[in-house]
Write a protein that holds these residues in place. Structure first.
Motif, short mmCIF file in Angstrom:
data_model
loop_
_atom_site.label_atom_id
_atom_site.label_comp_id
_atom_site.label_asym_id
_atom_site.label_seq_id
_atom_site.Cartn_x
_atom_site.Cartn_y
_atom_site.Cartn_z
N VAL A 52 47.43 41.95 37.87
CA VAL A 52 46.21 41.45 38.50
C VAL A 52 45.93 42.21 39.78
O VAL A 52 44.79 42.49 40.12
CB VAL A 52 46.34 39.93 38.76
CG1 VAL A 52 45.21 39.43 39.61
CG2 VAL A 52 46.40 39.18 37.45
N MET A 103 35.89 41.87 33.55
CA MET A 103 36.18 40.90 32.48
C MET A 103 37.68 40.76 32.28
O MET A 103 38.24 39.69 32.32
CB MET A 103 35.53 41.34 31.15
CG MET A 103 34.07 40.99 31.05
SD MET A 103 33.77 39.25 31.37
CE MET A 103 32.41 39.35 32.49
N GLU A 104 38.30 41.92 32.08
CA GLU A 104 39.73 41.95 31.85
C GLU A 104 40.47 41.36 33.05
O GLU A 104 41.45 40.66 32.90
CB GLU A 104 40.15 43.42 31.60
CG GLU A 104 41.64 43.61 31.31
CD GLU A 104 42.15 42.82 30.13
OE1 GLU A 104 41.38 42.62 29.17
OE2 GLU A 104 43.30 42.36 30.15
N TYR A 105 39.94 41.68 34.22
CA TYR A 105 40.55 41.23 35.47
C TYR A 105 40.54 39.71 35.55
O TYR A 105 41.57 39.09 35.84
CB TYR A 105 39.79 41.87 36.64
CG TYR A 105 40.27 41.40 37.99
CD1 TYR A 105 39.58 40.39 38.67
CD2 TYR A 105 41.40 41.94 38.59
CE1 TYR A 105 40.01 39.95 39.91
CE2 TYR A 105 41.83 41.50 39.83
CZ TYR A 105 41.13 40.52 40.48
OH TYR A 105 41.54 40.08 41.70
N SER A 106 39.39 39.10 35.31
CA SER A 106 39.33 37.64 35.45
C SER A 106 40.14 36.96 34.35
O SER A 106 40.68 35.88 34.55
CB SER A 106 37.88 37.16 35.44
OG SER A 106 37.27 37.48 34.20
N ASN A 107 40.27 37.63 33.22
CA ASN A 107 41.09 37.12 32.14
C ASN A 107 42.56 37.07 32.56
O ASN A 107 43.25 36.07 32.39
CB ASN A 107 40.96 38.06 30.93
CG ASN A 107 40.89 37.29 29.64
OD1 ASN A 107 40.84 36.06 29.64
ND2 ASN A 107 40.88 38.00 28.53
N LEU A 108 42.98 38.18 33.16
CA LEU A 108 44.36 38.27 33.65
C LEU A 108 44.61 37.20 34.71
O LEU A 108 45.64 36.54 34.71
CB LEU A 108 44.61 39.66 34.26
CG LEU A 108 44.96 40.79 33.29
CD1 LEU A 108 45.01 42.11 34.03
CD2 LEU A 108 46.27 40.53 32.59
N ARG A 109 43.64 37.08 35.59
CA ARG A 109 43.77 36.12 36.67
C ARG A 109 43.89 34.70 36.11
O ARG A 109 44.73 33.92 36.56
CB ARG A 109 42.56 36.22 37.61
CG ARG A 109 42.76 35.40 38.85
CD ARG A 109 41.73 35.71 39.94
NE ARG A 109 41.95 34.80 41.04
CZ ARG A 109 41.36 33.62 41.16
NH1 ARG A 109 40.49 33.23 40.25
NH2 ARG A 109 41.63 32.85 42.18
N ARG A 110 43.09 34.41 35.11
CA ARG A 110 43.16 33.09 34.47
C ARG A 110 44.54 32.88 33.88
O ARG A 110 45.12 31.79 33.95
CB ARG A 110 42.09 32.98 33.36
CG ARG A 110 40.92 32.09 33.73
CD ARG A 110 40.19 31.60 32.49
NE ARG A 110 39.79 32.69 31.61
CZ ARG A 110 38.67 33.40 31.76
NH1 ARG A 110 37.83 33.11 32.75
NH2 ARG A 110 38.37 34.37 30.93
N GLN A 111 45.06 33.93 33.28
CA GLN A 111 46.39 33.83 32.67
C GLN A 111 47.46 33.50 33.69
O GLN A 111 48.36 32.70 33.42
CB GLN A 111 46.76 35.15 31.96
CG GLN A 111 46.17 35.29 30.57
CD GLN A 111 46.63 36.57 29.92
OE1 GLN A 111 47.83 36.79 29.76
NE2 GLN A 111 45.69 37.43 29.54
N THR A 112 47.37 34.13 34.85
CA THR A 112 48.40 33.87 35.88
C THR A 112 48.31 32.41 36.35
O THR A 112 49.34 31.76 36.56
CB THR A 112 48.27 34.80 37.10
OG1 THR A 112 47.04 34.58 37.74
CG2 THR A 112 48.45 36.24 36.74
#
Lengths: 151, 287
Positions: free
Chosen positions: A140, A1-10
């Motif tokens: 990420v 979850m946190e990972y895809s959130n970070l990825r979205r942020q980038t």
């Protein structure tokens, strides 16, 4: 979850940089050159730019303050700066350099001074934004670099 | 691993016409036990005589895109160290001092020919970029920061027309240079290359951040093969190989012409400790 959130942020951050005109297509070209054999290529190139540009900015500042003005040398210094900026896709910086060069051409010292202040501001802003961007990318993870650069 | 014997080498150095006494063939596929050992026990120097078994001749040839002279060692080649070692043992390089055939110390022994590009740009950032672009496109790269360094690398001093005989050099398949450089510009470098009978056939590509038609025309008229606008992109790299292939075709044609006119001197012996008798070279078709 946190990972895809970070990825979205980038992705969002990068999109912003493009939408606001800080970066252009050349930055994508750099990302395309990044792969397993050269996994930090983009950041290395950007680091080179900021290291080089600090030196150039100092030289330009000194040249502006020098009397009598050497517009030829000023133009030459900014030309270098513009070239490096263009190589990393630093659009706003590149454009402001063009304005500066036009002032050199007109031998307008005041125009050069104003333009130089803008260049410094754009340069500082870009530096801060790219530092944040790379910081986020590092969170990420390296695998993501390779994936996100394949568009 | 059995050491391999040198039965010769081929000089495929760029556009430089090859004197007939430079021909030889490397045989890396057939270990020495396929032939009778040399009687005077000189493992590094092998004679290719009439007694050479004919079955050795149709074997795998390694063609080195390098001059037989020693390389300066500044190359950033992508050699594999194990291949390099094999190569050295193959020619007995520990006996370099014995007058063995000089080896390019940083030469890549590759089974597929990799074209070598000399990149010239005073900007460190742009050099890093062009190097990456070229390597990604499977070129071998040497990057230098000035026109004079480029000429030095090519074996030419900028005030002389012919290469200095003891100067070290290596074959370069294409030169890509920035236009705007302090001292010698890319245009000046282009002129020097085209003025040199040794270098003029190497394709030259100019890069510039300025789109100035008169500048572009001037470069093309002076003999530049391509003019690229900076920042150079990956898609621009595909424009390079056609120029290289074109010049190699021309080079092969010229060499064949030269060979035909020199066919009588195939048995010409090389100087010094060299006792080899050289057969007619067999060349692959690159184009």
């Amino acid at each position: 979850m946190e990972y895809s959130n970070l990825r979205r942020q980038t992705i969002f951050m990068k999109k912003n940089l493009f939408d606001q005109g800080f970066l252009d297509e050349q930055f994508n070209q750099l990302e395309e050159l990044q792969d397993e054999s050269s996994p930090n290529f983009v950041e290395e190139v950007v680091d080179l730019f900021f290291k080089d540009s600090s030196r150039l900015l100092t030289n330009i500042e000194q040249a502006i303050d020098k009397y009598p003005q050497d517009f030829y040398r000023l133009d030459s210094l900014v030309h270098q700066f513009k070239g490096s900026g263009s190589s990393i896709g630093a659009l706003r910086v590149k454009n402001e350099c063009s304005v500066f060069k036009a002032h050199c051409n007109d031998r307008s010292l005041e125009g050069c001074r104003r333009s130089f202040q803008k260049i410094k501001r754009e340069h500082a802003t870009l530096k801060q934004k790219l530092e944040s961007y790379f910081q986020l990318l590092r969170q990420v993870g390296p695998r993501e670099h390779a994936v996100s650069s394949r568009k | 691993m059995a050491s391999k014997e040198l039965i010769g080498f081929v000089d495929c150095a760029g556009p430089i016409p090859i004197p007939s006494d430079r021909f030889a063939l490397y045989d890396l596929e057939h270990p020495p036990h396929h032939r009778s050992p040399p009687s005077n026990n000189q493992p590094n120097r092998t004679s290719v005589t009439e007694s050479t078994p004919p079955d050795l001749l149709p074997c795998v040839f390694f063609f080195f895109a390098a001059s037989p002279r020693l390389v300066r060692g500044k190359l950033a080649t992508t050699e594999k160290s194990s291949d390099h070692e094999d190569f050295l043992s193959f020619t007995g390089a520990q006996s370099k001092e014995e007058g063995a055939y000089p080896l390019p110390s940083s030469m890549a022994v590759a089974t597929e020919a990799q074209f070598h590009v000399l990149a010239v740009d005073d900007s460190l950032l742009d050099r890093k970029l062009i190097e990456r672009l070229l390597k990604t496109s499977s070129f071998q790269v040497t990057a230098v920061d000035s026109g004079s360094k480029a000429l030095e690398f090519l074996g030419l001093h900028d005030h002389e027309e012919s290469p200095i005989s003891d100067q070290l050099d290596v074959a370069v398949n294409l030169i890509i240079t920035d236009y705007c450089m302090p001292g010698m510009t890319g245009y000046d470098l282009l002129k020097k290359i085209k003025e040199s009978s040794y270098l003029r056939d190497i394709p030259v590509v100019i890069m510039s951040s300025d789109n100035i038609p008169s500048r572009i025309n001037r470069c093309l008229e002076e003999g530049a093969d391509e003019f690229l606008l900076k920042p150079v992109r990956l898609s621009d790299m595909s424009k390079l190989k056609p120029h290289i292939l074109k010049s190699r075709c021309k080079e092969h044609y010229e060499q064949e012409q030269h060979l035909q006119s020199n066919s009588s001197s195939n048995s010409h012996k090389r100087k010094a400790a060299d006792d080899e008798i050289l057969p007619s070279p067999i060349r692959p078709r690159h184009c």
